[in-house]
Design a protein around this motif. Structure first.
Motif, PDB file in Angstrom:
ATOM      1  N   VAL A 224     -66.513 -84.245  24.698  1.00 10.64           N
ATOM      2  CA  VAL A 224     -67.288 -84.337  23.407  1.00 10.64           C
ATOM      3  C   VAL A 224     -67.410 -82.328  23.592  1.00 10.64           C
ATOM      4  CG1 VAL A 224     -68.390 -84.707  21.425  1.00 10.64           C
ATOM      5  CG2 VAL A 224     -67.807 -86.380  23.093  1.00 10.64           C
ATOM      6  N   MET A 225     -66.603 -81.777  21.841  1.00  8.22           N
ATOM      7  CA  MET A 225     -66.796 -80.500  21.942  1.00  8.22           C
ATOM      8  C   MET A 225     -66.991 -80.196  20.547  1.00  8.22           C
ATOM      9  SD  MET A 225     -63.705 -78.265  24.667  1.00  8.22           S
ATOM     10  CE  MET A 225     -64.458 -76.738  24.323  1.00  8.22           C
TER      11      MET A 225
ATOM     12  N   SER B 271     -74.674 -81.904  29.881  1.00  8.29           N
ATOM     13  CA  SER B 271     -74.048 -80.635  30.859  1.00  8.29           C
ATOM     14  C   SER B 271     -75.429 -80.034  31.891  1.00  8.29           C
ATOM     15  CB  SER B 271     -73.747 -79.708  30.111  1.00  8.29           C
ATOM     16  OG  SER B 271     -74.855 -79.797  29.196  1.00  8.29           O
ATOM     17  N   PHE B 272     -76.768 -80.171  31.186  1.00  6.37           N
ATOM     18  CA  PHE B 272     -77.512 -80.610  32.541  1.00  6.37           C
ATOM     19  C   PHE B 272     -78.649 -81.525  32.832  1.00  6.37           C
ATOM     20  CE2 PHE B 272     -78.535 -79.507  27.491  1.00  6.37           C
ATOM     21  CZ  PHE B 272     -80.064 -80.093  27.852  1.00  6.37           C
TER      22      PHE B 272
ATOM     23  N   SER C 132     -72.400 -70.834  24.358  1.00  5.43           N
ATOM     24  CA  SER C 132     -73.025 -72.015  25.474  1.00  5.43           C
ATOM     25  C   SER C 132     -74.599 -72.010  25.951  1.00  5.43           C
ATOM     26  CB  SER C 132     -72.572 -70.725  26.859  1.00  5.43           C
ATOM     27  OG  SER C 132     -72.830 -69.393  27.086  1.00  5.43           O
ATOM     28  N   LEU C 133     -75.419 -71.213  24.920  1.00  8.59           N
ATOM     29  CA  LEU C 133     -76.374 -71.127  25.146  1.00  8.59           C
ATOM     30  C   LEU C 133     -77.261 -72.113  23.732  1.00  8.59           C
ATOM     31  CD1 LEU C 133     -77.688 -68.156  26.669  1.00  8.59           C
ATOM     32  CD2 LEU C 133     -76.789 -70.206  28.262  1.00  8.59           C
ATOM     33  N   GLN C 134     -76.996 -72.775  23.138  1.00  9.27           N
ATOM     34  CA  GLN C 134     -77.417 -73.639  22.234  1.00  9.27           C
ATOM     35  C   GLN C 134     -77.340 -74.662  22.234  1.00  9.27           C
ATOM     36  OE1 GLN C 134     -73.997 -71.812  19.243  1.00  9.27           O
ATOM     37  NE2 GLN C 134     -75.616 -71.990  17.896  1.00  9.27           N
ATOM     38  N   THR C 135     -78.226 -75.209  22.515  1.00  5.43           N
ATOM     39  CA  THR C 135     -79.118 -76.173  23.196  1.00  5.43           C
ATOM     40  C   THR C 135     -80.700 -76.636  22.361  1.00  5.43           C
ATOM     41  OG1 THR C 135     -78.675 -76.191  25.287  1.00  5.43           O
ATOM     42  CG2 THR C 135     -80.347 -77.808  25.171  1.00  5.43           C
ATOM     43  N   LYS C 136     -80.699 -77.278  21.827  1.00  9.44           N
ATOM     44  CA  LYS C 136     -81.879 -77.765  20.836  1.00  9.44           C
ATOM     45  C   LYS C 136     -83.720 -78.036  21.783  1.00  9.44           C
ATOM     46  CE  LYS C 136     -78.924 -77.868  16.592  1.00  9.44           C
ATOM     47  NZ  LYS C 136     -78.772 -78.670  15.505  1.00  9.44           N
ATOM     48  N   GLU C 137     -82.695 -78.839  22.273  1.00  9.80           N
ATOM     49  CA  GLU C 137     -84.182 -79.477  23.200  1.00  9.80           C
ATOM     50  C   GLU C 137     -83.621 -79.377  24.597  1.00  9.80           C
ATOM     51  OE1 GLU C 137     -87.135 -82.977  22.679  1.00  9.80           O
ATOM     52  OE2 GLU C 137     -86.431 -82.669  20.948  1.00  9.80           O
ATOM     53  N   VAL C 138     -84.308 -78.669  24.888  1.00 10.48           N
ATOM     54  CA  VAL C 138     -84.209 -78.668  26.713  1.00 10.48           C
ATOM     55  C   VAL C 138     -85.371 -79.926  27.636  1.00 10.48           C
ATOM     56  CG1 VAL C 138     -84.639 -76.836  26.981  1.00 10.48           C
ATOM     57  CG2 VAL C 138     -86.481 -78.075  27.530  1.00 10.48           C
ATOM     58  N   SER C 139     -84.255 -80.553  28.365  1.00  8.70           N
ATOM     59  CA  SER C 139     -84.366 -82.365  29.044  1.00  8.70           C
ATOM     60  C   SER C 139     -85.579 -82.438  29.938  1.00  8.70           C
ATOM     61  CB  SER C 139     -84.044 -82.234  30.275  1.00  8.70           C
ATOM     62  OG  SER C 139     -83.326 -82.259  31.522  1.00  8.70           O
TER      63      SER C 139
ATOM     64  N   SER D 165     -70.316 -80.711  25.809  1.00  5.72           N
ATOM     65  CA  SER D 165     -69.937 -79.717  26.129  1.00  5.72           C
ATOM     66  C   SER D 165     -69.169 -78.415  24.690  1.00  5.72           C
ATOM     67  CB  SER D 165     -69.288 -79.119  27.658  1.00  5.72           C
ATOM     68  OG  SER D 165     -68.972 -77.763  27.934  1.00  5.72           O
ATOM     69  N   SER D 166     -69.992 -77.208  24.812  1.00  9.91           N
ATOM     70  CA  SER D 166     -69.480 -76.485  24.004  1.00  9.91           C
ATOM     71  C   SER D 166     -68.168 -74.992  25.095  1.00  9.91           C
ATOM     72  CB  SER D 166     -70.202 -75.080  23.222  1.00  9.91           C
ATOM     73  OG  SER D 166     -70.617 -74.186  24.802  1.00  9.91           O
ATOM     74  N   GLY D 167     -68.440 -75.597  26.197  1.00 12.40           N
ATOM     75  CA  GLY D 167     -66.540 -75.085  26.920  1.00 12.40           C
ATOM     76  C   GLY D 167     -66.769 -74.887  28.232  1.00 12.40           C
ATOM     77  N   ASN D 168     -67.966 -74.839  29.078  1.00 16.59           N
ATOM     78  CA  ASN D 168     -67.836 -74.240  30.619  1.00 16.59           C
ATOM     79  C   ASN D 168     -68.023 -75.433  30.226  1.00 16.59           C
ATOM     80  OD1 ASN D 168     -67.882 -71.330  29.890  1.00 16.59           O
ATOM     81  ND2 ASN D 168     -69.773 -70.951  29.945  1.00 16.59           N
ATOM     82  N   HIS D 169     -68.864 -76.381  30.736  1.00 19.20           N
ATOM     83  CA  HIS D 169     -69.619 -77.334  31.166  1.00 19.20           C
ATOM     84  C   HIS D 169     -68.395 -78.463  31.158  1.00 19.20           C
ATOM     85  CE1 HIS D 169     -70.847 -80.889  33.343  1.00 19.20           C
ATOM     86  NE2 HIS D 169     -70.687 -81.689  31.631  1.00 19.20           N
ATOM     87  N   ALA D 170     -67.415 -78.453  29.892  1.00 18.50           N
ATOM     88  CA  ALA D 170     -66.305 -78.867  29.677  1.00 18.50           C
ATOM     89  C   ALA D 170     -65.185 -78.976  30.913  1.00 18.50           C
ATOM     90  CB  ALA D 170     -65.624 -79.113  27.985  1.00 18.50           C
ATOM     91  N   GLN D 171     -64.973 -77.347  30.942  1.00 17.73           N
ATOM     92  CA  GLN D 171     -63.863 -76.321  32.347  1.00 17.73           C
ATOM     93  C   GLN D 171     -64.408 -77.477  33.293  1.00 17.73           C
ATOM     94  OE1 GLN D 171     -61.823 -72.664  31.359  1.00 17.73           O
ATOM     95  NE2 GLN D 171     -64.301 -72.965  29.907  1.00 17.73           N
ATOM     96  N   GLY D 172     -65.506 -77.108  33.880  1.00 18.13           N
ATOM     97  CA  GLY D 172     -65.991 -77.722  35.180  1.00 18.13           C
ATOM     98  C   GLY D 172     -65.147 -78.899  35.120  1.00 18.13           C
ATOM     99  N   ILE D 173     -66.207 -79.942  34.784  1.00 17.07           N
ATOM    100  CA  ILE D 173     -65.537 -81.310  34.796  1.00 17.07           C
ATOM    101  C   ILE D 173     -64.034 -81.571  34.847  1.00 17.07           C
ATOM    102  CG2 ILE D 173     -65.920 -83.531  33.030  1.00 17.07           C
ATOM    103  CD1 ILE D 173     -68.413 -82.959  34.714  1.00 17.07           C
TER     104      ILE D 173
END
Length: 335
Positions: free
Chosen positions: A98-99, A146-147, A234-241, A76-84
């Motif tokens: 992994v950040m 994260s998603f 937080s929105l820098q995802t290169k490919e959705v799932s 995560s770049s940060g928000n999922h990291a903090q949630g986990i």
């Protein structure tokens, strides 16, 4: 291990009950935008400053005792990291995150303060997924994306269940459209499951609008080569799932892309009109409404998904300054 389970509306309802047992609802605000009353849900006021705590809690509470003893690995770049990290500490689970080395300092420091181990990587040259997978395999830990995970998607969808109840309690009727920030699409897919009668519009930064293009093409389109810099880390995802894309495509979701300028203006609007700190990625849905890219219509709900900002960057935004990260691909017109 391949997860065969699919996210479901029943799972979203279960997640909503879990979240309600430990956290109060985040507030909603009703404000006029372009002549229409719009409901804004402040997920930026979660204990970790973002909605990600929902998916993290639903996922980690689903682990059996043996899996909890072996720990979890996330990226995560940060928000999922903090949630986990937040959920793991509460449940007594070891967490490794992994950040990216250039993640906002506030998000990194918060993750460390919550007791997680942080492993750096270079987002330009390394794969966070590969690094996390190797760590999880070596440690026998559970990998928590994260998603791209059914429990995570369901957990994020609890925000939709919660918001619908709040809107009804205010006497505003049913939610007809939800405008949602989108990186990998976990929040948008979860809300789509939670509110099957509402139209879903995802919002991404310009150049990172792979979900919008994927929905229009009817197959997954990755972000193109050399995407532009964006403040929306937080929105820098290169490919959705496939999981999130499948849910959103079956719901005929649509998407729009907003400029860096529009994002900054939305952050300033949230500060002035709501007295809320909203991070760039958390402000994109609001930006789409303020610019008219998504029409302001009765029954519209917009989610302010996070509020974890870099202090210096946020101060510059409030001062009306253009950030260096965005200046590279904007015109020289004044903000």
């Amino acid at each position: 291990m391949t997860v065969l389970r699919q996210p479901t509306r029943a799972g979203v309802r279960d997640a909503a009950a879990k979240v309600a047992a430990i956290l109060p609802p985040t507030p909603v605000f009703v404000r006029e935008i372009n002549g229409v009353d719009i409901v804004l849900k402040a997920e930026s006021l979660q204990p970790i400053g973002a909605f990600k705590v929902r998916g993290a809690w639903h996922r980690l509470t689903a682990l059996d005792d043996e899996a909890r003893r072996r720990g979890v690995v996330a990226f995560s770049s940060g928000n999922h990291a903090q949630g986990i990290a937040w959920a793991a500490r509460r449940l007594g689970i070891a967490a490794t995150i992994v950040m990216p080395a250039d993640a906002p300092r506030a998000k990194r420091e918060s993750t460390l303060a919550l007791g997680a181990e942080v492993v750096d990587y270079d987002r330009a040259t390394q794969s966070r997924e590969a690094i996390a997978a190797r760590l999880a395999e070596a440690r026998g830990a559970t990998l928590v994306p994260s998603f791209d995970d059914p429990w995570v998607i369901e957990g994020q969808g609890s925000a939709g269940i919660e918001a619908a109840r709040q809107v009804d309690a205010l006497g505003l009727g049913a939610v007809r459209r939800v405008v949602v920030p989108c990186g990998g699409g976990g929040l948008a897919a979860g809300v789509a499951l939670a509110l099957p009668e509402a139209a879903i519009t995802v919002v991404e930064p310009e150049g990172w609008d792979d979900m919008r293009r994927s929905l229009e093409a009817s197959w997954i389109e990755p972000v193109g080569a050399n995407p532009p810099p964006t403040a929306c880390d937080s929105l820098q995802t290169k490919e959705v799932s496939p999981l999130t894309f499948d849910v959103l495509s079956r719901r005929d979701a649509t998407g729009v892309a907003v400029s860096e300028r529009a994002v900054r203006e939305a952050q300033r609007w949230a500060a002035a009109q709501l007295r809320l700190v909203v991070e760039p990625g958390g402000a994109v849905a609001l930006a789409a409404l303020l610019t008219g890219q998504v029409a302001a219509e009765p029954g519209t709900l917009a989610i302010l998904s996070g509020g974890n900002v870099d202090a210096a960057a946020y101060a510059a935004v409030l001062a009306g300054e253009r950030l260096a990260v965005a200046a590279a691909h904007e015109s020289a017109e004044p903000v």
